[in-house]
Design a protein around this motif. Sequence first.
Motif, short mmCIF file in Angstrom:
data_model
loop_
_atom_site.label_atom_id
_atom_site.label_comp_id
_atom_site.label_asym_id
_atom_site.label_seq_id
_atom_site.Cartn_x
_atom_site.Cartn_y
_atom_site.Cartn_z
N GLY A 155 0.51 18.62 23.39
CA GLY A 155 -0.93 18.54 23.58
C GLY A 155 -1.57 19.91 23.61
N SER A 159 -4.51 21.28 21.29
CA SER A 159 -5.74 21.73 21.93
C SER A 159 -6.08 23.16 21.52
CB SER A 159 -5.59 21.64 23.45
OG SER A 159 -6.78 22.01 24.10
N ASN A 162 -7.99 23.06 18.41
CA ASN A 162 -9.21 22.24 18.45
C ASN A 162 -8.99 20.85 17.85
OD1 ASN A 162 -11.90 21.99 19.31
ND2 ASN A 162 -12.68 22.41 17.26
N LYS A 164 -7.48 16.83 18.77
CA LYS A 164 -7.15 15.88 19.83
C LYS A 164 -6.14 14.85 19.30
CE LYS A 164 -11.46 14.74 20.16
NZ LYS A 164 -12.74 14.11 20.56
N VAL A 191 -6.81 16.46 25.95
CA VAL A 191 -6.43 16.39 24.54
C VAL A 191 -5.85 15.03 24.21
CG1 VAL A 191 -4.10 17.32 24.96
CG2 VAL A 191 -5.16 17.61 22.71
N HIS A 222 -10.55 8.40 21.55
CA HIS A 222 -10.70 9.42 20.52
C HIS A 222 -10.83 8.82 19.12
CE1 HIS A 222 -8.69 12.75 23.18
NE2 HIS A 222 -9.90 12.42 23.59
#
Length: 322
Positions: A155, A159, A162, A164, A191, A222
């Motif tokens: 993760g 992250s 940038n 997810k 994330v 997400h």
Amino acid sequence: MKLGVFAVLFQQKPFEEALDIIAAHGLEAVEIGTGGYPGSSHCNPAELLADDAKLKAFKKAVESRGLTISALSVHGNPLHPQKAVAKEFHDAIIQTVDLAQRLEVPVVNTFSGCPGDSDDAKYPNWPVAPWPPDFQEILDWQWANKVIPYWTETGKYASDRNVKFGLELHGGFSVHTPATLLRLREAAGEVIGANLDPSHMWWQGIDPVQAIQILGRAGAIHHFHAKDTTIDPVNVHRYGLTDMQSYSNMLDRAWQFRTVGYGHDLKTWADIISALRLVGYDHAVSIEHEDGLMSIEEGFAKAVQNLQQVLIKQPLGEMWWV
């Protein structure tokens, strides 16, 4: 919200031909497979990362048709107890994160994975009952030693770029319910979020609207898959919801995947879309077609037709009546 499709549905067609079909149906977004279970027939991350010209051509092929990439999808089991298997899935995830960064795609979809019951295991072990106590001991060991450490590290990698993760809540994997997703998110950070697929909620006995409320209040959705499920009112009493029969044995299975509107009516789907709007989700609604009773073309077309009737696209604006 934008209506899109998981393009592996058209993996037998060349990439640009698949994009033409998607655009011709009035869609605005495309989710692209990059390895793992979905395969990489339309997108080879290693090839694109190594060649700027090919990367630009790939991006142009999508954008020139008025489409955006909602997610790159690389579903697999990076926690598999066989190290070679786990490494193959892990490497595909890392490459996909790198590609998402280069393409400015916000989400990489995958599964959480499922470990074995010890470091010496050969196959995944998915505990589904708290008793006998062996199962609880296995579950605690998996999360403490495999699930949380892996996703904390991976993760952070995403992250930092940038990107997810949208983990699909799917039976057979450690993260399969809103509660397990939130447990991992609390440990590994924001994330981690859901690629929420209502079809997997229904067969686990979870109301997707409530799942949206639970995850949405935490900002933990997400990505979203649009796929339906029907539960057979007779067969379910023989085989239960954890029916292990092949998906192809549709006449006898307790439940089966359907295209949108053929498992639940459009009022139910309108409630789902409204719940997404209520919790602030404004990303893609990505059609995933796995209906064994319909051809690819017909199942896809009917899902598009049904979702276009209930999708909320325009910003709300000011409530003039308040």
